[in-house]
Design an enzyme around this catalytic site. Sequence first.
Site, PDB file in Angstrom:
ATOM      1  N   ASN A 114       0.653  -1.251  -0.045  1.00 41.85           N
ATOM      2  CA  ASN A 114       0.188  -0.034  -0.064  1.00 41.85           C
ATOM      3  C   ASN A 114       0.823   1.203   0.073  1.00 41.85           C
ATOM      4  OD1 ASN A 114      -2.429  -1.427   0.083  1.00 41.85           O
ATOM      5  ND2 ASN A 114      -2.017  -1.664   2.409  1.00 41.85           N
ATOM      6  N   HIS A 115       1.230   1.679  -1.156  1.00 41.98           N
ATOM      7  CA  HIS A 115       2.090   2.905  -1.273  1.00 41.98           C
ATOM      8  C   HIS A 115       1.162   3.820  -0.528  1.00 41.98           C
ATOM      9  CE1 HIS A 115       4.801   1.844  -4.614  1.00 41.98           C
ATOM     10  NE2 HIS A 115       4.796   0.884  -3.887  1.00 41.98           N
ATOM     11  N   THR A 116       1.824   4.773   0.087  1.00 42.82           N
ATOM     12  CA  THR A 116       0.919   5.890   0.971  1.00 42.82           C
ATOM     13  C   THR A 116       0.007   6.716   0.149  1.00 42.82           C
ATOM     14  OG1 THR A 116       0.762   7.373   2.832  1.00 42.82           O
ATOM     15  CG2 THR A 116       2.928   7.457   1.343  1.00 42.82           C
ATOM     16  N   SER A 150       2.326   9.101  -5.162  1.00 39.82           N
ATOM     17  CA  SER A 150       2.386   7.629  -4.788  1.00 39.82           C
ATOM     18  C   SER A 150       3.673   6.911  -4.696  1.00 39.82           C
ATOM     19  CB  SER A 150       1.378   6.822  -5.525  1.00 39.82           C
ATOM     20  OG  SER A 150       1.845   6.850  -6.898  1.00 39.82           O
TER      21      SER A 150
END
Length: 208
Positions: free
Chosen positions: A83-85, A91
Amino acid sequence: MSISEEKIYPRTGDTQTIYLKPVITNSNIKIGDYTMYNDFVNDPINFEINNVLYHYPINHDKLIIGKFCSIACGAKFVFTSANHTLKSLSSYPFPLFWEEYGLEQKNVTQAWDNKGDIIIGNDVWIGYEAVIMSGVHIGNGAIIGARAVVTKDVEPYTIVGGVPAKPIKKRFHDDIIKKLQSICWWNWDKEKIRKKINDLMSGNIDKL
Ligand SMILES: CC(C)(COP(=O)(O)OP(=O)(O)OC[C@H]1O[C@@H](n2cnc3c(N)ncnc32)[C@H](O)[C@@H]1OP(=O)(O)O)[C@@H](O)C(=O)NCCC(=O)NCCS
């Protein structure tokens, strides 16, 4: 890989079907007794590598699966580091490349949004190539349809399917679900399960 002394292969002559608990080496993965995995593409013993994805120890997130679950070939558990922030304007996982951008190594986990542990109850059946996302809790007796992508919690004894997975139906009436949840047959010892096996398989709760 260190494998415990417990039995791995429940079926004589079948090396595609294993009990998962004895092959797990990662302390952030806990699997209950008799939970089985079948894989006809890869060696099922490599479950931790092939099926538990983006699960880095630095995030301390856990995969917890109860007893007597059935996990079909290719089911995947997708953890926090996938889950890239979304809190950043980009991203791109800049904190991961801290050396390149003058960031602090200790903040590397800011690259991802931590959605938490995946917790799966007992007697859950996870269908072929289903994907379970981080933070999802699945109740006892639930069924996850083939190729479902599960993004939200699943109630006990509920069948879900699709992308994103939605409830299809409950497996039993609420009163039967309540009884099954209080009986917790999966905690019986092996001898009692052997004795009651026909009743358990009968589909008639009164027999239990
Ligand atoms: C989810 C499942 C258990 C449902 O079985 P069922 O209750 O007999 O389902 P039905 O075939 O009666 O279908 C009921 C509805 O769910 C839908 N559905 C069934 N399986 C689905 C799936 N995997 N994903 C999305 N929708 C599904 C059907 O289209 C139907 O929709 P409708 O009511 O709008 O017509 C089954 O289809 C499934 O996916 N089993 C997993 C098989 C598998 O992966 N086995 C691996 C070896 S262990």
